[in-house]
Design a protein around this motif. Structure first.
Motif, PDB file in Angstrom:
ATOM      1  N   SER A 116       0.847  -1.188   0.000  1.00 17.50           N
ATOM      2  CA  SER A 116       0.000   0.000   0.000  1.00 17.50           C
ATOM      3  C   SER A 116       0.890   1.248   0.000  1.00 17.50           C
ATOM      4  O   SER A 116       2.090   1.165   0.280  1.00 17.50           O
ATOM      5  N   PRO A 117       0.321   2.416  -0.329  1.00 17.80           N
ATOM      6  CA  PRO A 117       1.145   3.644  -0.308  1.00 17.80           C
ATOM      7  C   PRO A 117       1.799   3.898   1.045  1.00 17.80           C
ATOM      8  O   PRO A 117       2.944   4.356   1.115  1.00 17.80           O
ATOM      9  N   GLU A 118       1.072   3.604   2.150  1.00 21.00           N
ATOM     10  CA  GLU A 118       1.667   3.813   3.478  1.00 21.00           C
ATOM     11  C   GLU A 118       2.848   2.879   3.692  1.00 21.00           C
ATOM     12  O   GLU A 118       3.888   3.280   4.238  1.00 21.00           O
ATOM     13  N   GLN A 119       2.676   1.605   3.233  1.00 17.80           N
ATOM     14  CA  GLN A 119       3.786   0.660   3.392  1.00 17.80           C
ATOM     15  C   GLN A 119       4.990   1.071   2.533  1.00 17.80           C
ATOM     16  O   GLN A 119       6.140   0.908   2.948  1.00 17.80           O
ATOM     17  N   MET A 120       4.715   1.597   1.347  1.00 23.36           N
ATOM     18  CA  MET A 120       5.823   2.045   0.492  1.00 23.36           C
ATOM     19  C   MET A 120       6.564   3.211   1.129  1.00 23.36           C
ATOM     20  O   MET A 120       7.799   3.294   1.072  1.00 23.36           O
ATOM     21  N   LYS A 121       5.813   4.120   1.772  1.00 22.20           N
ATOM     22  CA  LYS A 121       6.477   5.213   2.479  1.00 22.20           C
ATOM     23  C   LYS A 121       7.345   4.676   3.613  1.00 22.20           C
ATOM     24  O   LYS A 121       8.474   5.140   3.831  1.00 22.20           O
ATOM     25  N   GLU A 122       6.804   3.680   4.338  1.00 19.22           N
ATOM     26  CA  GLU A 122       7.576   3.103   5.445  1.00 19.22           C
ATOM     27  C   GLU A 122       8.821   2.389   4.931  1.00 19.22           C
ATOM     28  O   GLU A 122       9.907   2.494   5.513  1.00 19.22           O
ATOM     29  N   ALA A 127      11.368   4.925   4.020  1.00 21.16           N
ATOM     30  CA  ALA A 127      12.031   5.461   5.208  1.00 21.16           C
ATOM     31  C   ALA A 127      13.042   4.460   5.764  1.00 21.16           C
ATOM     32  O   ALA A 127      14.144   4.828   6.178  1.00 21.16           O
ATOM     33  N   LYS A 128      12.662   3.162   5.765  1.00 19.71           N
ATOM     34  CA  LYS A 128      13.594   2.142   6.259  1.00 19.71           C
ATOM     35  C   LYS A 128      14.833   2.052   5.365  1.00 19.71           C
ATOM     36  O   LYS A 128      15.949   1.863   5.867  1.00 19.71           O
ATOM     37  N   ALA A 129      14.611   2.147   4.062  1.00 17.86           N
ATOM     38  CA  ALA A 129      15.766   2.094   3.161  1.00 17.86           C
ATOM     39  C   ALA A 129      16.705   3.266   3.407  1.00 17.86           C
ATOM     40  O   ALA A 129      17.934   3.121   3.375  1.00 17.86           O
ATOM     41  N   THR A 130      16.113   4.435   3.691  1.00 21.53           N
ATOM     42  CA  THR A 130      16.951   5.596   4.001  1.00 21.53           C
ATOM     43  C   THR A 130      17.722   5.389   5.301  1.00 21.53           C
ATOM     44  O   THR A 130      18.911   5.692   5.401  1.00 21.53           O
ATOM     45  N   ARG A 131      17.004   4.863   6.303  1.00 19.69           N
ATOM     46  CA  ARG A 131      17.684   4.599   7.589  1.00 19.69           C
ATOM     47  C   ARG A 131      18.716   3.493   7.457  1.00 19.69           C
ATOM     48  O   ARG A 131      19.719   3.480   8.170  1.00 19.69           O
ATOM     49  N   ALA A 132      18.452   2.514   6.575  1.00 21.33           N
ATOM     50  CA  ALA A 132      19.407   1.411   6.407  1.00 21.33           C
ATOM     51  C   ALA A 132      20.762   1.933   5.940  1.00 21.33           C
ATOM     52  O   ALA A 132      21.815   1.451   6.378  1.00 21.33           O
TER      53      ALA A 132
END
Length: 293
Positions: free
Chosen positions: A212-218, A221-226
């Motif tokens: 979902s769009p919310e999951q893609m945003k999450e 964000a995780k990829a950025t934090r990774a």
């Protein structure tokens, strides 16, 4: 109004086709071709004998001029001999000229109202090629004509006709602006439809996604934090390696083995001798000296 270019194709006494740039101000075009002047005027002020003076018989003859309106917008007015004129407007988005209208009345109204073009007989007088066409000689002819008899009833009828013509031109101008506005709205409508199609394509692509769009945003964000966490881990590993290297440099050298030291065996032998004397003399306190270093 300012002419910016002259375009011609298969015109009598001229090369097959060409395009001449016209700069602002007075422009002198040197040519032996008598059809050059007609080629400049024909798109703006059509005359019945243009076809006889321009067509060379080898194919369709076309002439055109580039011009700018009162607000500086570039246009092109094209004419094919034996056909109608066509007005084109420059589209800054596509960097091309797009058709605007082929209605002759709208084109004439556009030239008069938007470009400020004078009547055809006055406008053609701007193009002077021969000595007898100079303003000084034309002024003498006008002075002679002014002395002729004036028919007042005919003058009044001409004035009434002129007023009707002005009203008609005003209506034509409004119709032309409405048509131009409709053309612009049509272009905007096409752009809106293209944008809506792009949005639907993006939404369809998102609908096929397992997230979902919310999951893609999450996930984003995780990829950025990774990336940040990976950088921190690399920094920590580098710090551990540096500490280990410094610890290895500060470790003291190992002591020599005591079994290889001759003093060790000498001390052991002395201790055994003292213990033996203590047993033989039955004096245990002698054995205590063997414990001394």
């Amino acid at each position: 109004m300012q002419l910016t270019e002259l375009l011609f194709h298969k015109v009598k006494d001229l090369p097959g086709q060409g395009q001449l740039s016209l700069k602002p101000g007075y422009v002198a075009i040197v040519s032996k071709a008598p059809s050059l002047r007609v080629a400049v005027i024909a798109p703006l002020c059509p005359a019945p004998d243009d076809q006889k003076r321009l067509v060379d018989g080898s194919g369709p003859t076309r002439v055109g001029v580039g011009l700018t309106s009162g607000d500086g917008s570039p246009y092109r007015l094209l004419r094919e001999l034996g056909g109608n004129r066509q007005l084109l407007k420059f589209d800054s988005g596509t960097k091309k000229f797009s058709p605007l209208t082929e209605d002759q009345l709208e084109i004439d109204s556009f030239l008069r109202v938007e470009c400020g073009m004078p009547p055809s007989d006055a406008y053609t007088g701007f193009f002077v090629l021969e000595v007898n066409e100079l303003p000084s000689l034309r002024g003498k002819a006008a002075a002679a004509a002014s002395e002729a008899y004036v028919d007042q009833p005919k003058v009044k009828a001409l004035k009434d006709e002129l007023e009707l013509t002005k009203k008609f031109e005003g209506m034509q101008d409004r119709l032309f602006k409405v048509a131009q506005r409709l053309h612009d709205l049509k272009l905007l409508d096409e752009k809106v439809k293209d944008a809506e199609a792009d949005v639907k394509a993006v939404e369809a692509e998102l609908g096929r996604s397992p997230w979902s769009p919310e999951q893609m945003k999450e996930l984003t964000a995780k990829a950025t934090r990774a990336k940040e966490d990976l950088k921190k881990r690399d920094d920590a590993l580098n710090d551990i390696v540096k500490r280990r290297q410094r610890a290895q440099q500060n470790v003291p050298p190992p002591p020599d083995p005591f079994l290889k030291d001759p003093w060790f065996y000498g001390g052991m032998l002395g201790g055994l001798v003292l213990d033996g004397l203590a047993v033989m003399l039955r004096k245990p306190y002698i054995g205590l000296f063997g414990l001394l270093p």
